[in-house]
Design an enzyme around this catalytic site. Sequence first.
Site, PDB file in Angstrom:
ATOM      1  N   HIS A  67      44.490  51.557  34.437  1.00  0.00           N
ATOM      2  CA  HIS A  67      44.527  50.095  34.393  1.00  0.00           C
ATOM      3  C   HIS A  67      45.501  49.611  35.477  1.00  0.00           C
ATOM      4  O   HIS A  67      46.307  48.729  35.242  1.00  0.00           O
ATOM      5  CB  HIS A  67      44.977  49.610  33.017  1.00  0.00           C
ATOM      6  CG  HIS A  67      44.082  50.041  31.891  1.00  0.00           C
ATOM      7  ND1 HIS A  67      44.389  49.834  30.578  1.00  0.00           N
ATOM      8  CD2 HIS A  67      42.884  50.659  31.887  1.00  0.00           C
ATOM      9  CE1 HIS A  67      43.425  50.323  29.801  1.00  0.00           C
ATOM     10  NE2 HIS A  67      42.504  50.827  30.577  1.00  0.00           N
ATOM     11  N   HIS A  85      39.007  45.719  33.538  1.00  0.00           N
ATOM     12  CA  HIS A  85      39.375  46.945  32.856  1.00  0.00           C
ATOM     13  C   HIS A  85      40.284  47.847  33.701  1.00  0.00           C
ATOM     14  O   HIS A  85      41.362  48.220  33.258  1.00  0.00           O
ATOM     15  CB  HIS A  85      38.063  47.655  32.467  1.00  0.00           C
ATOM     16  CG  HIS A  85      38.250  48.906  31.687  1.00  0.00           C
ATOM     17  ND1 HIS A  85      37.223  49.563  31.067  1.00  0.00           N
ATOM     18  CD2 HIS A  85      39.343  49.655  31.435  1.00  0.00           C
ATOM     19  CE1 HIS A  85      37.679  50.656  30.463  1.00  0.00           C
ATOM     20  NE2 HIS A  85      38.960  50.724  30.669  1.00  0.00           N
ATOM     21  N   GLU A 133      37.157  57.522  26.379  1.00  0.00           N
ATOM     22  CA  GLU A 133      36.478  57.267  27.656  1.00  0.00           C
ATOM     23  C   GLU A 133      36.391  58.521  28.533  1.00  0.00           C
ATOM     24  O   GLU A 133      36.295  58.412  29.756  1.00  0.00           O
ATOM     25  CB  GLU A 133      37.185  56.136  28.409  1.00  0.00           C
ATOM     26  CG  GLU A 133      37.133  54.803  27.673  1.00  0.00           C
ATOM     27  CD  GLU A 133      37.505  53.660  28.584  1.00  0.00           C
ATOM     28  OE1 GLU A 133      36.600  52.904  28.967  1.00  0.00           O
ATOM     29  OE2 GLU A 133      38.705  53.531  28.909  1.00  0.00           O
ATOM     30  N   HIS A 144      41.368  57.719  35.762  1.00  0.00           N
ATOM     31  CA  HIS A 144      41.027  56.378  35.280  1.00  0.00           C
ATOM     32  C   HIS A 144      42.326  55.671  34.941  1.00  0.00           C
ATOM     33  O   HIS A 144      43.172  56.221  34.235  1.00  0.00           O
ATOM     34  CB  HIS A 144      40.138  56.430  34.043  1.00  0.00           C
ATOM     35  CG  HIS A 144      40.034  55.094  33.359  1.00  0.00           C
ATOM     36  ND1 HIS A 144      39.529  53.986  33.986  1.00  0.00           N
ATOM     37  CD2 HIS A 144      40.399  54.692  32.109  1.00  0.00           C
ATOM     38  CE1 HIS A 144      39.578  52.945  33.157  1.00  0.00           C
ATOM     39  NE2 HIS A 144      40.102  53.355  32.011  1.00  0.00           N
TER      40      HIS A 144
END
Lengths: 271, 271, 271, 271
Positions: free
Chosen positions: D130, D198, D109, D128
């Site tokens: 979670h 996500h 990603e 990024h």
Amino acid sequence: MNRYFARGRRVAGWLAALAIISMSVAALDAQAQTEMKGLIDDLVAANRILYRQGVVDGFGHVSARHPGKPDRFLMSAAKAPGRVTAEDIMEFDLDGNPIDGKERPIYSERFIHSEVYKARANVNAVIHSHSPTVIPFSVTQVPLRAVHNTASFLAAGVPVFEMRKAAGMTNNLVTSSARGKALTETLGDRPVALLRGHGNVVVGPDLRRTVSRAIYTEVNARMLLQAVTLGGPITFIDPEENKQIESGRGTRITGHGVDRTWQMWLEEATR
Amino acid sequence: MNRYFARGRRVAGWLAALAIISMSVAALDAQAQTEMKGLIDDLVAANRILYRQGVVDGFGHVSARHPGKPDRFLMSAAKAPGRVTAEDIMEFDLDGNPIDGKERPIYSERFIHSEVYKARANVNAVIHSHSPTVIPFSVTQVPLRAVHNTASFLAAGVPVFEMRKAAGMTNNLVTSSARGKALTETLGDRPVALLRGHGNVVVGPDLRRTVSRAIYTEVNARMLLQAVTLGGPITFIDPEENKQIESGRGTRITGHGVDRTWQMWLEEATR
Amino acid sequence: MNRYFARGRRVAGWLAALAIISMSVAALDAQAQTEMKGLIDDLVAANRILYRQGVVDGFGHVSARHPGKPDRFLMSAAKAPGRVTAEDIMEFDLDGNPIDGKERPIYSERFIHSEVYKARANVNAVIHSHSPTVIPFSVTQVPLRAVHNTASFLAAGVPVFEMRKAAGMTNNLVTSSARGKALTETLGDRPVALLRGHGNVVVGPDLRRTVSRAIYTEVNARMLLQAVTLGGPITFIDPEENKQIESGRGTRITGHGVDRTWQMWLEEATR
Amino acid sequence: MNRYFARGRRVAGWLAALAIISMSVAALDAQAQTEMKGLIDDLVAANRILYRQGVVDGFGHVSARHPGKPDRFLMSAAKAPGRVTAEDIMEFDLDGNPIDGKERPIYSERFIHSEVYKARANVNAVIHSHSPTVIPFSVTQVPLRAVHNTASFLAAGVPVFEMRKAAGMTNNLVTSSARGKALTETLGDRPVALLRGHGNVVVGPDLRRTVSRAIYTEVNARMLLQAVTLGGPITFIDPEENKQIESGRGTRITGHGVDRTWQMWLEEATR
């Protein structure tokens, strides 16, 4: 914990504790001494386990009935449970009087213990805690009931003791035999009762099983709170299921039930 | 923590702190020096305890009124509380000016402390924190009230300070005497006030008891949140119960109340 | 953990385990021995990882199908998972009988494992746990569904096994092949089923992936509980999304998916 | 962490990283080398801090724009963030291609990063994650808004990226420049966007401030969830308050804001 719990000090500790706990100790035979030593070790471990598992914080106390004298019980001097050592273990009579206090501070709520031992001959261990997730159930109308197998003993029902009914507006503490007696009457023959805005009392036939009950009462309270959050009808453990679950827990079998978790909790508490 | 808190450095630390805190320190007699040393030790411990107990994170600060000069207070230089050492303790006047700053960074919200000490002669310690479970109560309409004995002091009521009412749209920080004064007026004679979207201020007659109040304010907020989740009418600690509970907490008794938890928290914070 | 997990003892451990696990081990060729050693190491690690990640506490167990004999599986003797060592690994047949028990205590619910292996040829690992946030979903009407990519496998649906339907009022434990078979039928071809008031069973094509599923089932349960708390319609992972997510997880690629998290979990568990 | 993070290995690490990151490194003058070393150290620390603070688990990644080449960015090879060392830091171009991959696994990603750097010249760091309490907001209709001063930057609004709208039923992963571009368009000029089911993406003008934003986004999500649980109208941080709060955070002042928390987080992560 190591500096308090190292083997050397532990041995010194129970010797000191043996010396302290009433004159009659000198007369104990070898087998009784071994039994007493084991109980003191377990009582110290119970204090530290309940702290490590988040059932007690600085407050709360755990006691065990004297193995040789049913009208006596053993409990720490007034101290945070996570810091208790064998030297702190004292002997009390069933009016809550210390046998040989040596001017150590003592828990003001020792009457929770003395009155339970007085009323219930089959109880050999008592825990009072401010178990954090239990307290919300003590100030609302939602009964604490069993949703998890490991806390099936709650299926007997968990009454809430309201000090205001027993003694009016007070400091909400069980600081007399009269208050302890009122609490014991609310408890009845059950393993757990809540004290409104205060905490709970957990009792059992032996120390290790009572520790397990106190821990899984907290665990079950968390799960029930989450189930209430999810909403809708909740399926509780049935009293008949509890009966069968409890009958399988009755004995001390290596590797099973209370023995399995005790060994783990002990390791965690002394790490 | 060991490398910051080891005895050697601690001694060096309070000596340095004594040297730093105003010229008049040199004139302190032996007893006053001992008292000051004890307070600095406690203030460093308070910073670390509040961090370890999750009341403060990188932000928040704790102060104590100067034991010899009531128009002065002691507080760390601008630093995360969990990293504070004796060398960081500074002296401030009641306008929030550092006495001997030595160009160290200082907390921009020191006016929370200076204005409370100015307004309330019986307050000797002040804590400002972003106590995590307290903040949700500051942005909703649910009053933070006492559900647990150990936080009975909340029965006096917990007002919420709204900066927008006091000063319009700002950075929502108490960065001036005027804002500190407005907050102090909202606080009134109570032990705790919330700052909307920001945190709380907790005050008390001495440092250890104020630390205990800050910790149990957070604990009680968690319990009340859970009680609200369970729903239905909630039974709060009654102001009369609080009165009796607080009267039993008034003194420093070895092994009881604040002393019991302080010893545990100290051990946890320096582990 | 160090004293149980140190390299020396681990080597001794798998040698002992190899010696214990059936007479046929002596006939294993070198490659099979290496494979078996790797699996035993992973099984011990799986026990400790599941404990460290909060999926199991003192209860719960994890097994792997025997790499050479599909009608056998490997699992620890009855012990808290966080304390399991290679010496504890035993071999069982698909009726739940230990091959060479050596009088060690064995899990009373081993039939969860034996029946799944019997019914599902493509399953090579089985975990039973009291995964704490999963249990509330087992006693309410809210289905446990996937809200997070990492738990997309739950998009297949998570059935709830009700022992009362299968066997009436019991101790709510899977202590026979018949009960295990009933549970397996509820599970069907899915990766996860809940046991009402008890826990869950998680299965998968290999051990590491099954451990990952058990951990992310708990993580997803926490997130779904929070989403329910927020309220309103919830967007779940679509079965088609799951299909594409799972297809990308199929192989063991260094640094990706299960390999990435396994290395981290292993490090955390042996710290 | 010590064995990975010890000074000796760290020096070796950044030397190795310098050697790896493109041929042009050899031509860097001394000042640029020092700047690059500092950034690599910070990037490794950022990975470990985000892990220690619970923002990332085994998944998630953090990058920084190359200090000398604006069309390049630095990010770890595919690895759990809590295990990243200086040797893992790689250089990528804005199409997500590694400059000198050396066959190391890379994050699938990475296009989240490359596309943000392409679209927003004033962004120098991208995370990024979670982030666990953020995900429930991504699957419900409750907007993530600022309730706490330290997360006032959320007052700009937090959009939710729905992959299904951008690319239909997929694996819900940002595995191409096209998907990264669609996400970047949803993000707009804001600091944070959620990815449905996500996680989130957090951006900022420099690495340390972006780490702080990622952490306080999670902290604020927990507080907002609790405020929603309490119910009733919620008072959010006003955009004008945010403007004044953010303007006071703009610079790097020793002991204040991001510097204060970074020093603490670093100490916690390397403990």
